[in-house]
Design an enzyme around this catalytic site. Sequence first.
Site, mmCIF file in Angstrom:
data_model
loop_
_atom_site.group_PDB
_atom_site.id
_atom_site.type_symbol
_atom_site.label_atom_id
_atom_site.label_comp_id
_atom_site.label_asym_id
_atom_site.label_seq_id
_atom_site.Cartn_x
_atom_site.Cartn_y
_atom_site.Cartn_z
ATOM 1 N N CYS A 277 -5.138 8.358 9.254
ATOM 2 C CA CYS A 277 -5.223 7.870 10.629
ATOM 3 C C CYS A 277 -4.750 8.926 11.616
ATOM 4 O O CYS A 277 -3.764 9.632 11.369
ATOM 5 C CB CYS A 277 -4.357 6.611 10.799
ATOM 6 N N VAL B 23 8.470 7.588 16.601
ATOM 7 C CA VAL B 23 8.084 8.193 15.321
ATOM 8 C C VAL B 23 6.844 9.077 15.463
ATOM 9 O O VAL B 23 6.855 10.250 15.065
ATOM 10 C CB VAL B 23 7.865 7.106 14.248
ATOM 11 N N ARG C 193 -4.530 10.628 3.583
ATOM 12 C CA ARG C 193 -3.362 11.476 3.689
ATOM 13 C C ARG C 193 -2.556 11.504 2.384
ATOM 14 O O ARG C 193 -1.944 12.517 2.039
ATOM 15 C CB ARG C 193 -2.478 10.985 4.844
ATOM 16 N N LYS D 245 0.829 -1.212 0.000
ATOM 17 C CA LYS D 245 0.000 0.000 0.000
ATOM 18 C C LYS D 245 0.859 1.255 0.000
ATOM 19 O O LYS D 245 0.616 2.191 -0.775
ATOM 20 C CB LYS D 245 -0.913 0.002 1.225
ATOM 21 N N ASN D 246 1.878 1.289 0.852
ATOM 22 C CA ASN D 246 2.676 2.504 1.011
ATOM 23 C C ASN D 246 3.631 2.753 -0.149
ATOM 24 O O ASN D 246 4.235 3.827 -0.240
ATOM 25 C CB ASN D 246 3.445 2.463 2.333
ATOM 26 N N ASP E 143 4.780 1.162 11.888
ATOM 27 C CA ASP E 143 3.559 0.523 11.391
ATOM 28 C C ASP E 143 3.392 -0.916 11.882
ATOM 29 O O ASP E 143 2.360 -1.542 11.625
ATOM 30 C CB ASP E 143 3.530 0.540 9.858
ATOM 31 N N ARG F 186 -8.654 -0.145 4.812
ATOM 32 C CA ARG F 186 -7.777 0.790 4.099
ATOM 33 C C ARG F 186 -6.442 0.147 3.743
ATOM 34 O O ARG F 186 -5.779 0.592 2.809
ATOM 35 C CB ARG F 186 -7.503 2.035 4.967
ATOM 36 N N ARG G 238 1.400 15.018 11.774
ATOM 37 C CA ARG G 238 2.148 14.728 10.550
ATOM 38 C C ARG G 238 2.026 15.913 9.605
ATOM 39 O O ARG G 238 1.409 15.827 8.548
ATOM 40 C CB ARG G 238 1.624 13.437 9.904
ATOM 41 N N PRO G 239 2.609 17.047 9.982
ATOM 42 C CA PRO G 239 2.499 18.234 9.138
ATOM 43 C C PRO G 239 3.242 18.031 7.826
ATOM 44 O O PRO G 239 4.129 17.175 7.722
ATOM 45 C CB PRO G 239 3.157 19.319 9.994
ATOM 46 N N ILE G 240 2.872 18.839 6.826
ATOM 47 C CA ILE G 240 3.548 18.725 5.535
ATOM 48 C C ILE G 240 4.563 19.856 5.352
ATOM 49 O O ILE G 240 4.917 20.202 4.233
ATOM 50 C CB ILE G 240 2.527 18.701 4.373
ATOM 51 N N ASP G 241 5.052 20.393 6.467
ATOM 52 C CA ASP G 241 6.021 21.482 6.395
ATOM 53 C C ASP G 241 7.253 21.114 5.567
ATOM 54 O O ASP G 241 7.757 21.936 4.786
ATOM 55 C CB ASP G 241 6.484 21.877 7.807
ATOM 56 N N LEU G 242 7.772 19.886 5.761
ATOM 57 C CA LEU G 242 8.982 19.489 5.028
ATOM 58 C C LEU G 242 8.714 19.383 3.536
ATOM 59 O O LEU G 242 9.592 19.700 2.722
ATOM 60 C CB LEU G 242 9.504 18.153 5.571
#
Length: 416
Positions: free
Chosen positions: A116, A326, A92, A22-23, A304, A395, A121-125
């Site tokens: 989830c 994490v 996400r 999936k990932n 995970d 999912r 889990r910001p998307i700043d990077l």
Amino acid sequence: MSFLIVDRVNRLEGRLSISGAKNAALPIVMAALIGEGESILENIPNLRDINNLIKILNSLGAKTEYSNNRLKINTDTINRLDIPYDLARKMRASYYVLGALLARCGQAATSLPGGCEIGSRPIDLHLKGFKALGAKVNIEHGVVEVKADKLIGAKIYLDYPSVGATSNIMMAAVKAEGQTIIENAAREPEIIDLANYLNVMGAKIKGAGTDIIKIEGADKLEGREYTIIPDRIEAGTYMMAAAIIESDLYIDNVLVEHVKPLIAKLREMGVIVKEDVNSVRIISEGKLKAVDMKTLPYPGFPTDMQAQFMALLTQAEGASMVIETVFENRFGHVDELKRMGADIKIDGRSAIVKKSNLTGAKVKATDLRAGAALIIAGLVAEGETEIGDIYHIERGYENILGKLSSIGVNIRKVDC
């Protein structure tokens, strides 16, 4: 509303095969937007997330055909550069549209993504990387928009080796002018898989799988055929299910190198793990020793697999410590395991797990991997375990009922 019923079993045996990752599939499917013409992607798992991603592609104007784990994507008809809110909020991975369409069209927009609730889990990077490549970023009313007249290669250092940021920046950079260097890049197998697919389409990426990735800008990428790697988290989940009780289970379509951290821990606990070229055999007497574990970015123990491993530790003699480094909210499953009688004490990001006699209870999947952990716990719990909010499980695990039933698990889905 639907829920799963899991009954205690005495033994697991037989053989099952692992689906596509999936990932790996999520960024690769989105990366197909960069290539001109048609891509044919094999080993794409039939999951709720994948079906939502296909809806996103269709909303952008792409033409898709999906059957028997084969996904055809034709991008020549793309006519939209933003994802509708009702689709973006469901997953996400919708943020991968930013890197893909920035590379293809120089513009993209999406609502801030869902997924989830396992921590911040910001998307700043991601945005930092886009800005370094010359894009302008605007966030307004919950919508992220990126634009660039021209992308220029740059040196980008990630404060944390984020898989999502590494993937998104890599996609954006494949057509940037000059060279892009991503330092402190994520090293996960899914990063390597994405880089391999982009290279098959005509990108020039070196170093994927190390902490420094170098990308030379290419003029054009074209759709190609590609097969996704097997899902190491799914493989690990079934390995732990086999370990928790008496079992003799063969698991096929496994890249053993990807599950080495788990193999080491299972052997430390007293489980026999036999490795083959693309399979593992788990032999367990259900007699486990306590061990300590800390989650880390790859090649460390995956976050995970933490919830499933904690379920396994409830049957290990002694006291085990689990340290989550994490995600700060990745202990959502603990309260549910406690409802089943688990002896777990949390202190910040650490948990002490002691052997417990579990009993069936009404519980809920607080996230994808928590749901898998509850199924594993249900295998050894006295009585029935009723698991709600199973849309999380759907999912990320293809045909989980069929696979578990084939190896001796008494599990069924009840629709209300």
